[in-house]
Design an enzyme around this catalytic site. Structure first.
Site, PDB file in Angstrom:
ATOM      1  CG  ASP A  92      30.237  47.035  34.958  1.00 29.33           C
ATOM      2  OD1 ASP A  92      29.129  46.468  34.949  1.00 29.33           O
ATOM      3  OD2 ASP A  92      31.098  46.828  34.098  1.00 29.33           O
ATOM      4  CG  ASP A 265      37.558  46.988  37.806  1.00 28.06           C
ATOM      5  OD1 ASP A 265      37.533  48.222  37.932  1.00 28.06           O
ATOM      6  OD2 ASP A 265      37.256  46.406  36.738  1.00 28.06           O
ATOM      7  CB  CYS A 303      54.638  33.227  44.387  1.00 27.80           C
ATOM      8  SG  CYS A 303      52.831  33.366  44.288  1.00 27.80           S
ATOM      9  CB  CYS A 305      49.725  31.251  44.204  1.00 24.86           C
ATOM     10  SG  CYS A 305      50.590  30.796  42.687  1.00 24.86           S
ATOM     11  CB  CYS A 308      54.356  29.683  42.909  1.00 22.90           C
ATOM     12  SG  CYS A 308      54.276  30.950  41.615  1.00 22.90           S
ATOM     13  CG  HIS A 334      51.538  33.562  39.624  1.00 19.46           C
ATOM     14  ND1 HIS A 334      52.248  33.525  40.803  1.00 19.46           N
ATOM     15  CD2 HIS A 334      52.091  34.556  38.880  1.00 19.46           C
ATOM     16  CE1 HIS A 334      53.199  34.451  40.769  1.00 19.46           C
ATOM     17  NE2 HIS A 334      53.130  35.091  39.615  1.00 19.46           N
TER      18      HIS A 334
END
Lengths: 385, 385
Positions: A92, A265, A303, A305, A308, A334
């Protein structure tokens, strides 16, 4: 492909799937970009970000300007070498932090003067200085220095501010020296449609490789925000990426993707994770709640991930209560995977021409029978409801 | 192999390589065990621990008794299910924390009463209760409840204490109900050779599957500590694992492995990492030192860990100074890998019969020309110097 080429591959209503080519790899949109404020996505290893589907990371010019300083980052290989993420980066301009962190001391035509929150010294940031810092940091995508006015602001202030931001954009472009970085412009104008149209049309005259919708998600009602997102994506060209800055709530992503936004973002998924909350299709779970200590299931059923696949809600709730940093790490992992899965599912639906079904299924789990009007209206405007 | 079988595979002087079979896998010794105090090795994912060569983790009965409570851990699958580390676990007895954390209120023949540091309530811990908690936690190796006296302590106190610890060991064995857990005894006696011999010989009468050397590394001089390690490993049987509790400084590992110690644990590598320091062959680097901000090389040249393969000293120094949790995570990961590499190299040297060469090469980098006497004497007693 030529760097910064942007190729729209599929559409469903106003939602689209596209590829954005950068010198450090291609990113497929719509996409959420994790925030690595000081050059690190808090608590997460780059290899784990890659595994959960992160494609491009964002770093904050304001923070890296103060510490460790742009020349140190450059000497250590720019962000790609410095922070161990070899894929694309976006920085940014520093403008938002200067104002939002409350360290602003003066704003004038030249730029801003702010107080360094680490040592109290006064620092000047101008379009030229922001660009020079961003060139040292070396991201693939850099942002023009802008002013993000507070909400609410008077129409006169908004107009003067957006016109100054346009003059700053012109100076940013003149200051730019690197060919391997794309400069995105940022539209302003708050929630005033006429000012937003003015800002957008004037920004478009610079024919930039991408455009950001700035100055939203700063406290305005959702209805007002999405009317501006709708207007903006109507005005912005089909053939350029559109980046809605600072937005990361799942329902906002679903509504904005439906209107043709490509990039997002926000610190929300990682910050809320460190504070003990998990994003799930139904909303947000506060793992500090004692009932989770007994629960054997994962944060989110289905999920994929690591958190999980490996741990129970009970264990993660224990970590949160015990103040173990691993709790915030697993929740951040997660939550980012949740947003990445959301955009992956959106891309699949767009390719199949079923974004409306995707959005309705999302809304049913997220809101039940009480789908908010702003959500329905945004989806309807996108051609999905 | 039968659970808890221990097979010595190679020797070099008094140093040995062995395999310890547990219901959740075999561990190869000598070995350092990372400490997961509250059921998590701070900031590190089990998959990363596996990748750096961790084989068995330690958890603290004291902490897990208070939070989340042993029944919750049991209901979530015991430590193996709860904490996502499916390999072997070891739990301590809780005795050391009760005393070292300064919450001890009363110690008598029955056990100890301590103040819960979370809510101020009084809790009684006895050999029977410690064993019951450890059975609920479900580690592969459990430790007998003991008293670890402070240093210095009077001979009378040490003697009375070690005799009580022996009676507690007898009660621990009577309380034990699970066949799939091995109970290790702990010798005490401070740095008094006669008392240590008494404690060791009396502990050996119980013919246990393993023995720990307790009550050391609590402030005594290195000379005194290693004289007791030397005596202990001489008295302990060849055919049983020997565990030196609470020791994790690299030079201590090299000296103790040379005397035939098999297992170690300590929070040192992870705690010093969170505080900003890296273990390297020359000693310890404090990454808060400004000079590291400019350094392009890895924490340790030649190290194969993710931190060293991916990041510069400059980046990690930036993370430490910026208060980014990733700094402590990367340093913890490297420091554990450093200790694992140290024991891997020791095992290789033992198999090749060259432990003395290994220890000399270590000492040259660690101490230069001024090798401390305690180190040389320990290595000489082990047949390596």
């Amino acid at each position: 492909m030529k760097p910064f080429a942007f190729s729209v591959e599929a559409q469903s209503g106003r939602a689209r799937v596209a590829c954005l080519f950068t010198p450090h790899g291609v990113v497929e949109t719509p996409l959420f970009m994790p925030v690595g404020t000081q050059g690190s996505v808090k608590g997460l290893l780059p290899k784990d970000l890659k595994e959960i589907g992160s494609q491009i990371l964002l770093a904050n010019t304001y923070h890296l300007l103060l510490r460790p300083g742009p020349e140190r980052v450059r000497a250590l290989g720019g962000l790609h070498g410095f922070a161990g993420w070899r894929g694309p980066w976006l920085t940014d301009s520093g403008g938002f932090q200067v104002m939002s962190l409350g360290h602003l001391r003066r704003i004038d035509e030249e730029g801003v003067v702010f107080q360094n929150h680490l040592d109290g010294s006064l620092i000047r940031l101008t379009p030229e200085r922001s660009l020079a810092v961003q060139e040292a940091l070396g991201a693939d995508i850099v942002m023009a220095f802008d002013e993000c006015p507070p909400y609410p602001a008077s129409r006169d202030y908004l107009k003067a501010s957006l016109e100054r931001t346009l003059r700053w954009l012109e100076r940013s472009l003149k200051a730019k020296t690197r060919e391997d970085q794309a400069l995105f412009g940022i539209t302003q104008g708050g929630t005033d449609p006429e000012l937003r149209r003015l800002s957008t049309e004037e920004t478009l005259r610079f024919d930039l490789p991408g455009y950001a919708i700035g100055g939203l998600a700063v406290g305005e009602p959702k209805e007002a925000m999405f009317r501006i997102v709708e207007l903006s994506t109507r005005l912005l060209p089909e053939a350029r990426p559109r980046y809605l800055m600072g937005v990361g709530h799942p329902e906002d992503l679903v509504a904005a993707m439906g209107l043709g936004v490509d990039l997002f973002d926000c610190v929300y998924p990682t910050r809320t994770g460190r504070f003990g909350s998990a994003l799930v299709p139904e909303g947000r779970l506060n793992l500090k709640n004692a009932r989770f200590l007994e629960e054997k299931g994962p944060l989110e059923e289905g999920c994929d991930c690591y958190a999980c696949q490996t741990f129970s809600r009970g264990y993660i709730a224990h970590l949160v209560r015990a103040g173990e940093m691993l709790g915030g790490i697993l929740l951040s992992l997660h939550n980012l995977r949740y947003l990445h899965r959301l955009t992956e599912e959106a891309r699949r639906a767009i390719r199949e021409g079923t974004y409306g079904d995707f959005a309705r299924a999302f809304a049913e789990r997220r809101f039940g029978k009480e789908v908010p009007r702003w959500f329905r209206e945004a989806l309807a405007a996108g051609g999905h409801w």
